[in-house]
Design an enzyme around this catalytic site. Structure first.
Site, mmCIF file in Angstrom:
data_model
loop_
_atom_site.group_PDB
_atom_site.id
_atom_site.type_symbol
_atom_site.label_atom_id
_atom_site.label_comp_id
_atom_site.label_asym_id
_atom_site.label_seq_id
_atom_site.Cartn_x
_atom_site.Cartn_y
_atom_site.Cartn_z
ATOM 1 N N GLU A 1 0.864 -1.233 -0.099
ATOM 2 C CA GLU A 1 0.000 0.092 0.097
ATOM 3 C C GLU A 1 0.827 1.394 -0.021
ATOM 4 O OE1 GLU A 1 -2.122 -2.823 2.931
ATOM 5 O OE2 GLU A 1 0.034 -2.437 1.893
ATOM 6 N N GLY B 1 12.202 -42.037 1.913
ATOM 7 C CA GLY B 1 10.792 -42.731 2.421
ATOM 8 C C GLY B 1 10.492 -42.705 3.812
ATOM 9 N N ALA C 1 15.089 -44.259 -5.752
ATOM 10 C CA ALA C 1 16.581 -44.406 -5.642
ATOM 11 C C ALA C 1 16.537 -45.936 -5.822
ATOM 12 C CB ALA C 1 17.119 -43.875 -4.438
ATOM 13 N N SER D 1 20.542 -41.852 -6.712
ATOM 14 C CA SER D 1 19.231 -41.452 -7.320
ATOM 15 C C SER D 1 19.739 -40.136 -8.215
ATOM 16 C CB SER D 1 18.700 -40.648 -6.161
ATOM 17 O OG SER D 1 19.431 -39.780 -5.276
ATOM 18 N N SER E 1 18.092 -37.863 14.297
ATOM 19 C CA SER E 1 17.849 -38.145 16.059
ATOM 20 C C SER E 1 18.874 -38.672 16.544
ATOM 21 C CB SER E 1 16.834 -39.139 15.763
ATOM 22 O OG SER E 1 17.222 -40.440 15.096
ATOM 23 N N ARG F 1 19.921 -22.525 -6.248
ATOM 24 C CA ARG F 1 20.893 -22.301 -7.556
ATOM 25 C C ARG F 1 20.361 -21.765 -8.719
ATOM 26 N NH1 ARG F 1 22.100 -27.083 -5.073
ATOM 27 N NH2 ARG F 1 21.421 -28.479 -7.102
ATOM 28 N N ALA G 1 6.848 -40.972 7.531
ATOM 29 C CA ALA G 1 6.427 -40.386 8.817
ATOM 30 C C ALA G 1 5.532 -39.247 8.836
ATOM 31 C CB ALA G 1 7.776 -40.273 9.657
#
Length: 368
Positions: free
Chosen positions: A53, A298, A163, A169, A233, A208, A303
């Site tokens: 604005e 995967g 993959a 992959s 984890s 990139r 999850a």
């Protein structure tokens, strides 16, 4: 004489100029019209700089008095990094304001409209509101639900493989699809992957592009690199990983262990070494992450899908067959019957080079 929808459509097009640069602020466009002519245009370019604005009013100058204003999002009414836009419109003397959608932030929603009406300005709302919503899925989602909008990108073969069994992959898809992914990264607040993908591919996970890539990034603007997030984890991230070499990195762990000095580490609740993904999303919302792009294997994708957290799937399907031993898109070992399947609502299918891009939204049952 152009219609109100025409001017709002123009404001939406202007807002798109900020697609890659406004984060964490919403993308907003504004048009000032007087005597059926556009006298001012503006859009929000970067956080901390002028809002749409204010930029449109600056271009309109004295012509703003008695004019109509078309804006894609309710003008702000509070002091943040910049003064309130509602006050700027009042002080400029506009006659009418057309607003595509109200601010989804429950703390401020409606207060900008109230400020305008209080000053005697005629206000109209919900003009091309659905089109305006599409500008800011992440900002709106974070404000309404307290978590980012999660967009998972996967590249797969025609037989649904991501993959080879070895983890190889590169590259499933062609150069046009990979360029398209750069655009998705550029609009995202953060890019998240799992430690499995980092160990297998050692990706950079950054934006990139070159000037030969159809000039899709705003000219003269420094590329905004999204935050990079690694779900790790057990703290297995190598100190020399490519993902650590540029930009900010957040490592999510389940234990208070030293991972690397090149990244911020955050310990979150876990069960059987699986990070509490809902807790993670709450933290990311607090950090103003609007659109979270997931580029993972995967396990993490499965999850997220099981938790009902993926809002949009971007699937790049390549004309390749990778065979039975190759890895699948989602690791969902508990899904054993048709009654457990997750349906998808397909929004768009189009060719990108030699590949196909499918945009779909998962339809979660109440049990998921």
């Amino acid at each position: 004489m152009a219609s109100a929808e025409f001017y709002m459509a123009r404001a939406i097009e202007l807002a798109k100029h900020g697609l890659y640069t406004t984060d964490p602020n919403p993308r907003v466009g504004c048009v000032i019209v007087k005597d059926n002519e556009i006298v001012g245009e503006g859009w929000h370019q970067r956080a901390g700089e002028g809002h749409a604005e204010v930029n449109a009013l600056h271009q309109a100058g004295d012509n703003a008095k008695g004019a109509d204003c078309y804006v894609t999002l309710e003008p702000c009414s509070h002091y943040g990094r910049t003064p309130p836009c509602a006050d700027a419109l009042v002080n400029a003397g506009v006659k009418r304001v057309f607003i595509a959608m109200t601010d989804p932030n429950p703390v401020v929603s409606g207060s900008g409209i109230h400020r305008l009406r209080e000053a005697g300005i005629e206000v109209h709302t919900k003009l091309l509101s659905s089109e305006s919503e599409k500008l800011n899925p992440g900002f709106s989602h974070r404000m309404r639900y307290g978590r980012p909008y999660i967009r998972s990108k996967v590249a797969m073969s025609l037989d649904g493989r991501t993959a080879m069994a070895s983890g190889e992959s590169k590259w499933i898809t062609g150069p046009m699809a990979r360029l398209d992914v750069q655009k998705l990264r550029a609009r995202s607040s953060a890019i998240m992957t799992g430690i499995g993908t980092v160990l297998a591919d050692d990706p950079q996970m950054n934006v990139r592009f070159s000037q030969s890539d159809d000039n899709w990034y705003p000219s003269g603007q420094k590329v905004r690199q999204p935050l990079k997030i690694v779900v790790d984890s057990e703290g297995r991230l190598p100190a020399d990983a490519q993902i650590l070499k540029e930009g900010k990195v957040l490592v999510i762990t389940a234990k208070d262990i030293a991972v690397t000095d090149a990244a911020e580490c955050l310990v979150l609740p876990s069960s059987d070494n699986n990070i509490d993904l809902n807790a993670l999303m709450a933290v990311l919302a607090q950090r103003e992450i609007n659109e979270l792009m997931v580029e993972a294997g995967g396990v993490l994708n499965g999850a997220l899908l099981k938790a009902g957290l993926i809002d949009e799937l971007i699937i790049y399907m390549a004309p390749k067959i990778m065979g039975d031993m190759a890895r699948g898109v989602f690791h969902l070992p508990d899904m054993v019957s048709m009654a457990q399947n997750i349906s998808l609502e397909i929004d768009d299918i189009r060719a990108v080079g030699q590949d196909w891009r499918i945009t779909a939204k998962p339809i979660y049952s109440e049990e998921s």
